[in-house]
Design a protein around this motif. Structure first.
Motif, PDB file in Angstrom:
ATOM      1  N   MET A  86       0.797  -1.230   0.000  1.00 58.21           N
ATOM      2  CA  MET A  86       0.000   0.000   0.000  1.00 58.21           C
ATOM      3  C   MET A  86       0.832   1.285   0.000  1.00 58.21           C
ATOM      4  N   HIS A  87       2.157   1.173  -0.147  1.00 60.55           N
ATOM      5  CA  HIS A  87       3.004   2.357  -0.246  1.00 60.55           C
ATOM      6  C   HIS A  87       2.712   3.053  -1.575  1.00 60.55           C
ATOM      7  N   SER A  88       2.840   4.385  -1.608  1.00 61.81           N
ATOM      8  CA  SER A  88       2.608   5.119  -2.855  1.00 61.81           C
ATOM      9  C   SER A  88       3.524   4.596  -3.952  1.00 61.81           C
ATOM     10  N   ALA A  89       2.974   4.410  -5.139  1.00 63.14           N
ATOM     11  CA  ALA A  89       3.725   3.784  -6.229  1.00 63.14           C
ATOM     12  C   ALA A  89       4.567   4.770  -7.019  1.00 63.14           C
ATOM     13  N   PHE A  90       4.392   6.068  -6.791  1.00 62.91           N
ATOM     14  CA  PHE A  90       5.209   7.079  -7.466  1.00 62.91           C
ATOM     15  C   PHE A  90       5.153   8.358  -6.642  1.00 62.91           C
ATOM     16  N   ASN A  91       5.881   9.373  -7.055  1.00 68.84           N
ATOM     17  CA  ASN A  91       5.944  10.635  -6.321  1.00 68.84           C
ATOM     18  C   ASN A  91       4.583  11.336  -6.360  1.00 68.84           C
ATOM     19  N   MET A  92       3.971  11.494  -5.193  1.00 67.90           N
ATOM     20  CA  MET A  92       2.617  12.045  -5.114  1.00 67.90           C
ATOM     21  C   MET A  92       2.592  13.497  -4.629  1.00 67.90           C
ATOM     22  N   THR A 139     -11.629  14.812  15.259  1.00 68.59           N
ATOM     23  CA  THR A 139     -10.326  14.251  14.894  1.00 68.59           C
ATOM     24  C   THR A 139     -10.446  12.737  14.718  1.00 68.59           C
ATOM     25  N   VAL A 140      -9.375  12.130  14.221  1.00 70.64           N
ATOM     26  CA  VAL A 140      -9.367  10.684  13.992  1.00 70.64           C
ATOM     27  C   VAL A 140      -7.922  10.195  14.042  1.00 70.64           C
ATOM     28  N   LYS A 141      -7.740   8.978  14.506  1.00 69.90           N
ATOM     29  CA  LYS A 141      -6.415   8.367  14.517  1.00 69.90           C
ATOM     30  C   LYS A 141      -6.171   7.716  13.161  1.00 69.90           C
ATOM     31  N   ILE A 142      -4.957   7.883  12.599  1.00 74.77           N
ATOM     32  CA  ILE A 142      -4.639   7.315  11.295  1.00 74.77           C
ATOM     33  C   ILE A 142      -3.293   6.595  11.330  1.00 74.77           C
ATOM     34  N   ILE A 143      -3.095   5.730  10.328  1.00 74.36           N
ATOM     35  CA  ILE A 143      -1.807   5.084  10.084  1.00 74.36           C
ATOM     36  C   ILE A 143      -1.386   5.474   8.671  1.00 74.36           C
ATOM     37  N   CYS A 144      -0.168   5.968   8.525  1.00 74.70           N
ATOM     38  CA  CYS A 144       0.320   6.385   7.209  1.00 74.70           C
ATOM     39  C   CYS A 144       0.935   5.188   6.488  1.00 74.70           C
ATOM     40  N   ASN A 145       0.471   4.935   5.270  1.00 74.71           N
ATOM     41  CA  ASN A 145       1.014   3.826   4.474  1.00 74.71           C
ATOM     42  C   ASN A 145       2.386   4.128   3.892  1.00 74.71           C
ATOM     43  N   ASP A 146       2.786   5.409   3.907  1.00 72.49           N
ATOM     44  CA  ASP A 146       4.074   5.787   3.322  1.00 72.49           C
ATOM     45  C   ASP A 146       5.207   5.813   4.344  1.00 72.49           C
ATOM     46  N   CYS A 147       4.959   6.387   5.528  1.00 70.71           N
ATOM     47  CA  CYS A 147       6.028   6.475   6.530  1.00 70.71           C
ATOM     48  C   CYS A 147       5.747   5.638   7.767  1.00 70.71           C
ATOM     49  N   GLN A 148       4.581   4.980   7.819  1.00 72.44           N
ATOM     50  CA  GLN A 148       4.180   4.096   8.918  1.00 72.44           C
ATOM     51  C   GLN A 148       3.915   4.834  10.223  1.00 72.44           C
ATOM     52  N   ALA A 149       3.835   6.161  10.187  1.00 72.68           N
ATOM     53  CA  ALA A 149       3.571   6.928  11.413  1.00 72.68           C
ATOM     54  C   ALA A 149       2.113   6.766  11.841  1.00 72.68           C
ATOM     55  N   SER A 189       0.563  13.892   9.642  1.00 74.54           N
ATOM     56  CA  SER A 189       1.266  15.039  10.202  1.00 74.54           C
ATOM     57  C   SER A 189       2.776  14.839  10.215  1.00 74.54           C
ATOM     58  N   SER A 190       3.220  13.620   9.884  1.00 68.20           N
ATOM     59  CA  SER A 190       4.650  13.331   9.883  1.00 68.20           C
ATOM     60  C   SER A 190       5.296  13.587   8.520  1.00 68.20           C
ATOM     61  N   CYS A 191       4.692  13.055   7.440  1.00 66.81           N
ATOM     62  CA  CYS A 191       5.308  13.197   6.114  1.00 66.81           C
ATOM     63  C   CYS A 191       4.456  13.976   5.117  1.00 66.81           C
ATOM     64  N   GLY A 192       3.211  14.315   5.481  1.00 65.13           N
ATOM     65  CA  GLY A 192       2.360  15.101   4.596  1.00 65.13           C
ATOM     66  C   GLY A 192       1.593  14.290   3.571  1.00 65.13           C
ATOM     67  N   SER A 193       1.650  12.966   3.664  1.00 61.08           N
ATOM     68  CA  SER A 193       0.962  12.115   2.693  1.00 61.08           C
ATOM     69  C   SER A 193      -0.515  11.970   3.044  1.00 61.08           C
ATOM     70  N   TYR A 194      -1.337  11.824   2.008  1.00 61.95           N
ATOM     71  CA  TYR A 194      -2.748  11.513   2.207  1.00 61.95           C
ATOM     72  C   TYR A 194      -3.003  10.011   2.022  1.00 61.95           C
ATOM     73  N   ASN A 195      -1.932   9.248   1.799  1.00 60.62           N
ATOM     74  CA  ASN A 195      -2.051   7.797   1.669  1.00 60.62           C
ATOM     75  C   ASN A 195      -2.113   7.202   3.075  1.00 60.62           C
ATOM     76  N   THR A 196      -3.264   7.392   3.715  1.00 57.76           N
ATOM     77  CA  THR A 196      -3.433   6.992   5.112  1.00 57.76           C
ATOM     78  C   THR A 196      -4.657   6.113   5.286  1.00 57.76           C
TER      79      THR A 196
END
Length: 266
Positions: free
Chosen positions: A173-179, A203-213, A227-234
């Motif tokens: 589930m990691h981003s497949a290209f630069n997003m 608010t809501v608790k999330i897990i980031c698929n890109d940085c695992q935060a 909030s760690s890497c700025g990705s919406y792949n969560t």
């Protein structure tokens, strides 16, 4: 005599392979595998001239027809010249030229030289099937695309995935290209689409698929930003966390203001 332009849809060659499994003649292993309910062992087949059917090797002993511009006596591969080379660690022939590729010992796969020291290694990654079409990658005639996470897809499968709007590796589930540009566009969309009043402080608790935060962020139907890497792949981890009622917040603030300042002395 030069190689004649015959063969099949897969290869240009002037010979037939006799399958050791069923004894039938086919132009190539792919033609055999498409017709039969078993696979040909390419390394143990015998070779015959396509014109006089005399068993031979690279050049027909009878009519002197050259079976292919390129020949590998290990893979029994005949084809027109595509700058092929045999990779010993891979165990098969690859389309070159050789100097533009290197063999990664951990991935156990030949990769383009621009990926040397510039890709994430996944042990024996090519020995897995493509997660999109579930077909073999290692021996496929379709090139492989290396994702940032190190997993492989067929190039054609990656292109199809991109066209449908899918942007994540099917395996991790990691981003497949630069997003980056997509995330910046999502920032603008969210800024222009405020949530209804009753959800603005949710608010809501999330897990980031890109940085695992793991983090707690503002809820929005268009996406939750890491909030760690700025990705919406969560991925959402649990239900919504509602903000306390306004009256309760005001009461708590008032209580804090009314508490007397006290000093403790020993």
């Amino acid at each position: 005599m030069a190689a004649t332009q015959v063969g099949c849809e897969h290869y240009v060659r002037s010979c037939l392979l006799k399958a050791p499994c069923c004894g039938k003649f086919y132009v190539c292993r792919l033609c055999h595998d498409g017709e039969e309910n078993h696979q040909m062992d390419r390394f143990n087949c015998s070779i015959s001239c396509a014109f006089c059917v005399l068993q031979s090797q690279q050049i027909c002993k009878e009519c002197e027809v050259k079976f292919g511009e390129y020949y590998c006596d290990i893979c029994h591969l005949f084809d027109k010249d595509k700058k092929q080379y045999h990779c010993q660690p891979c165990g098969i022939c690859r389309i070159g030229p050789r100097e533009k590729y290197f063999h990664c010992t951990k991935c156990n796969l030949c990769l383009a030289t621009d990926l040397k020291d510039n890709h994430k290694c996944v042990e024996n990654v090519s020995r897995q099937n493509c997660p999109v079409c579930m077909e073999d990658i290692h021996t496929s005639r379709i090139g492989a695309h290396v994702l940032p996470c190190g997993h492989l897809l067929h190039k054609t499968c990656f292109e199809d995935m991109f066209r449908t709007g899918a942007y994540r590796c099917p395996l991790c589930m990691h981003s497949a290209f630069n997003m980056k540009e997509f995330w910046e566009e999502r920032d603008k969309e969210i800024a222009q689409t405020p949530m209804p009043t009753e959800y603005q402080d949710t608010t809501v608790k999330i897990i980031c698929n890109d940085c695992q935060a793991r983090c707690t962020v503002s809820f929005h139907v268009l996406g939750m930003k890491c909030s760690s890497c700025g990705s919406y792949n969560t991925a959402q981890d649990g239900g919504l966390i509602a903000a306390p009622p306004v009256d309760a917040r005001q009461s708590a603030e008032q209580t804090l203001e009314e508490e007397p300042n006290t000093e403790h002395h020993e």
